[in-house]
Design a protein around this motif. Sequence first.
Motif, mmCIF file in Angstrom:
data_model
loop_
_atom_site.group_PDB
_atom_site.id
_atom_site.type_symbol
_atom_site.label_atom_id
_atom_site.label_comp_id
_atom_site.label_asym_id
_atom_site.label_seq_id
_atom_site.Cartn_x
_atom_site.Cartn_y
_atom_site.Cartn_z
ATOM 1 N N ASN A 472 0.929 -1.237 -0.653
ATOM 2 C CA ASN A 472 0.117 0.177 -0.191
ATOM 3 C C ASN A 472 0.786 1.447 -0.121
ATOM 4 O OD1 ASN A 472 -2.573 -1.474 -0.105
ATOM 5 N ND2 ASN A 472 -2.449 -1.545 2.286
ATOM 6 N N LYS A 473 0.402 1.991 -1.259
ATOM 7 C CA LYS A 473 1.191 3.303 -0.968
ATOM 8 C C LYS A 473 0.690 4.448 -1.500
ATOM 9 C CE LYS A 473 6.092 1.504 -2.431
ATOM 10 N NZ LYS A 473 6.712 0.983 -3.299
ATOM 11 N N GLU A 474 0.647 5.622 -1.102
ATOM 12 C CA GLU A 474 0.143 6.738 -1.612
ATOM 13 C C GLU A 474 0.401 6.937 -3.113
ATOM 14 O OE1 GLU A 474 0.861 11.175 -0.917
ATOM 15 O OE2 GLU A 474 -0.911 10.857 0.274
ATOM 16 N N LEU A 475 -0.128 6.842 -4.294
ATOM 17 C CA LEU A 475 0.215 6.893 -5.721
ATOM 18 C C LEU A 475 -0.677 7.905 -6.085
ATOM 19 C CD1 LEU A 475 0.926 3.548 -6.126
ATOM 20 C CD2 LEU A 475 2.492 4.894 -5.993
ATOM 21 N N THR A 476 -0.684 8.203 -7.432
ATOM 22 C CA THR A 476 -1.694 9.251 -8.086
ATOM 23 C C THR A 476 -1.673 8.727 -9.042
ATOM 24 O OG1 THR A 476 -0.681 10.991 -7.135
ATOM 25 C CG2 THR A 476 -1.758 11.644 -9.148
ATOM 26 N N VAL A 477 -2.925 8.566 -10.362
ATOM 27 C CA VAL A 477 -3.361 8.012 -11.121
ATOM 28 C C VAL A 477 -3.642 8.157 -11.934
ATOM 29 C CG1 VAL A 477 -5.700 7.490 -9.544
ATOM 30 C CG2 VAL A 477 -4.957 4.994 -11.559
ATOM 31 N N MET A 478 -3.845 7.666 -12.913
ATOM 32 C CA MET A 478 -4.657 8.651 -13.844
ATOM 33 C C MET A 478 -5.386 8.228 -15.138
ATOM 34 S SD MET A 478 -2.699 10.495 -17.109
ATOM 35 C CE MET A 478 -2.329 12.207 -16.682
ATOM 36 N N PHE A 479 -6.559 8.727 -15.555
ATOM 37 C CA PHE A 479 -7.631 7.673 -16.406
ATOM 38 C C PHE A 479 -7.653 8.675 -17.638
ATOM 39 C CE2 PHE A 479 -8.604 3.459 -14.925
ATOM 40 C CZ PHE A 479 -8.570 3.571 -13.708
ATOM 41 N N CYS A 480 -7.103 8.107 -18.881
ATOM 42 C CA CYS A 480 -7.767 9.684 -20.089
ATOM 43 C C CYS A 480 -8.368 8.737 -21.320
ATOM 44 C CB CYS A 480 -5.825 9.473 -20.551
ATOM 45 S SG CYS A 480 -5.885 10.342 -22.027
ATOM 46 N N ASP A 481 -9.147 8.788 -21.452
ATOM 47 C CA ASP A 481 -9.788 8.527 -22.276
ATOM 48 C C ASP A 481 -10.086 9.492 -23.053
ATOM 49 O OD1 ASP A 481 -11.947 6.835 -23.428
ATOM 50 O OD2 ASP A 481 -13.579 8.250 -22.614
ATOM 51 N N MET A 482 -10.142 8.653 -25.302
ATOM 52 C CA MET A 482 -10.163 9.942 -26.727
ATOM 53 C C MET A 482 -11.287 10.046 -26.446
ATOM 54 S SD MET A 482 -6.421 9.809 -27.219
ATOM 55 C CE MET A 482 -6.075 9.475 -25.793
ATOM 56 N N ARG A 483 -11.751 11.190 -27.289
ATOM 57 C CA ARG A 483 -13.668 11.403 -27.346
ATOM 58 C C ARG A 483 -13.348 11.332 -28.854
ATOM 59 N NH1 ARG A 483 -14.245 10.764 -22.222
ATOM 60 N NH2 ARG A 483 -14.387 12.686 -20.742
ATOM 61 N N GLY A 484 -14.111 11.157 -29.307
ATOM 62 C CA GLY A 484 -14.660 11.198 -30.808
ATOM 63 C C GLY A 484 -14.055 10.050 -31.735
ATOM 64 N N PHE A 485 -13.074 9.133 -31.257
ATOM 65 C CA PHE A 485 -12.765 7.543 -32.047
ATOM 66 C C PHE A 485 -13.893 7.025 -32.465
ATOM 67 C CE2 PHE A 485 -8.591 7.798 -32.625
ATOM 68 C CZ PHE A 485 -7.840 8.529 -31.452
ATOM 69 N N THR A 486 -14.755 6.655 -31.691
ATOM 70 C CA THR A 486 -15.776 5.837 -31.989
ATOM 71 C C THR A 486 -17.095 6.001 -33.756
ATOM 72 O OG1 THR A 486 -16.584 5.713 -29.902
ATOM 73 C CG2 THR A 486 -18.193 4.715 -31.781
ATOM 74 N N LYS A 487 -16.718 7.373 -33.252
ATOM 75 C CA LYS A 487 -17.406 8.129 -34.193
ATOM 76 C C LYS A 487 -16.573 8.344 -35.449
ATOM 77 C CE LYS A 487 -20.651 11.493 -32.577
ATOM 78 N NZ LYS A 487 -21.236 12.590 -32.481
ATOM 79 N N MET A 488 -15.399 8.685 -35.358
ATOM 80 C CA MET A 488 -14.178 8.661 -36.291
ATOM 81 C C MET A 488 -14.242 6.563 -36.883
ATOM 82 S SD MET A 488 -11.484 10.604 -34.593
ATOM 83 C CE MET A 488 -10.097 10.422 -35.737
#
Length: 732
Positions: A472-488
Amino acid sequence: MFALLHAMDILPIGVLQRLDNIIYDARLRASMPRTLDDRVVIVDIDEKSLAEVGRWPWGRNRLADLVDELFDRQKIAILGFDVVFAEPDDSSGLKRLRQLAQSELKEQPAFGEKLQQLQSTLDYDASFARALKDRPVVLGYYFTTDPRGRTSGVLPKPVMGPEALHGRPIKFTHWTGYGSNIQQLADAAPIAGFFNPMVDKDGVVRAVPLVAEYQDKYYESLALAMFRMMIGSPVVEPGFAQESLAGRNYQGLDHIRLRLGERVRRIPVAEGVTTLVPFRGPGGVEGGSYRYVSASDVLSKRLPADSLKGKIVLVGTTAPGLLDLRVTPVGEAYAGVETHANLISGLMDDRIPIKPDWSLGYDLVILVVAGLTLAILLPLLSATRAVVLSLAIGTAILALNYWLYFSYMWALPLAAALAMAGAAFALNMSYGYFVESRSKRELANLFGTYVPPELVDEMVKDPESYSMKAANKELTVMFCDMRGFTKMSEKMEPTQLQELLNEVFNRLTDIIRGQNRGTIDKYMGDCVMAFWGAPVETPNHATLAVKSAVEMSRAVQEINAENRSKGIPEIGVGVGLNTGTMCVGDMGSDIRRAYTVIGDAVNLGSRLEGLSKVYGVDIVVSETTRKLAPEFAWLELDRVRVKGKEQAVGIFYPLGPADSLDRATADELKTWNAFLKAYRAQDWDQCDLQLLNLQRMNAQKYLYELYSERVTSMRLLPFDPSWDGATTFETK
């Protein structure tokens, strides 16, 4: 590469620093003139003087006699003291006699009258002051690095104030305390200079500060003070290097200017506004560089009249018991007073060795040119030719360096280049050069598929500190999602979509891993998951994560600008960041495993990424992350209660570095904070007023439209005293 890092002081190597000092000392000894400079004379408080006159300190009446003899009978030009007179001289007993006259012998008028007659002869400080007054005398004093900033005596007037630097962050040698002369003597001889040397890490004195800083004022050294007095007391001015040569951020002076009317004398200085001492010879009475005269011979008038006529005289000591002997490149018991004599001689002859401000550039050029030559040619040559090439390059480096020193007195670095040439040859001949160390292989096998190679290189330094076990540690997590790929995906060919997705992931991965030390957890379709703070401890993990998010948003905008001309639809990005305690380690099945993070804090980061759509921003950051990244200015978006969590959390958007926020954005942020205060107080009229102001400032901002609709809906509800101002989201 090690040689380059050492030269740039990023990874200083102690052996190379010592080798550079040894080389400099050898060059200095080889270039010393070893001749007598009869312009400067040292009046020596030597063992003979202590035996004849008595132990130091002497009564100031004797020093007054010394000064009178030097000026009246010997007719010297300038006198400097490499000693300090920090306390009053009570050796005459005058202080005690005055006490008696005011106490036990108060009723004896004859005693008081006699004391009044003798007072002028018994006040040794006054006698010494009279001898100094209106004569070309420079007193000495010293600075200290006392953590309490203790001081004694009176400092002379500074030669420069902070206004002379025009706001430039010049790195002077800095002191926190001082020991100077008593007021009575300082008034009689107002010119004084400090006599502190610069002692290198190996304990050797090679340089002295020419000008030093104390409490934002700048004071001259003893040698500079005497030299200025000798040439007419010119004004001291800072001399800045040309920005084209040194760069705007160079925090040093190129030289000191001495201006007297239209005449300007330039004295080159190095880092810390120091100058190397131009030693003339081995030093001491038998050294042959300067004439030494025993102070007892001067006091007893054994010296013929006019023997020192027109000379520059320094009063100092070579007696070991008085502790003014230094270790220098030319001697291990070198009189400190002769150090100042050398510098005065060098200033008069304009012969000062200097390490130029561009020496770093010189070292880097030599290292790059010689290093690339060796790296390219050595593997192609036979052993014999490799030896010849290495010797030729080493000789060329040595010859160029010595020629620049003997011709122009430029003391340029040499050790890193010689060591690099020797190491390149040795490693090229050794099979061990191509073999990885055992610890690095083990760590690479363990972590190489999970974390960036650059972090593996750091972990190699202490392999026992790392393992794949969950913790167990104190960390920083990121989630990054691309917008518009479904339509593309509906409009583009699969190969085109793949190419675009790979381009975006490459750019974002480089920002996370290459620039900001993040660990890529996984790619999930058009989503990237990453975290900071493991496996290598990173205290500023939250700051690096926020910096990555800002740079990723900017990178997507650049990609859109590049693809717009190609007719490719634009994409967006949604980023969620959260900091908290997470479980990190090697997890999965026997078939497939991954170094990943899990926990409630991870889930919150995922929820925040989804909220970026709701608030019309590309980055949403939790309050815990915001608190750990104070370098940024923040826009508070809301307080939210996401699915699966009862506790409301604040969410924020980074506006950029706090120290570069423009006035308009700052005003808009202030108005927005006023709106949030009214919103949480359910003051809807005030909310409308602030929203109107905000929409005038930025009519295109979706956030203001969102809250305008909320305020309209909330007006229909009665006042709720239990409402905490948070927005509840029931879906993921």
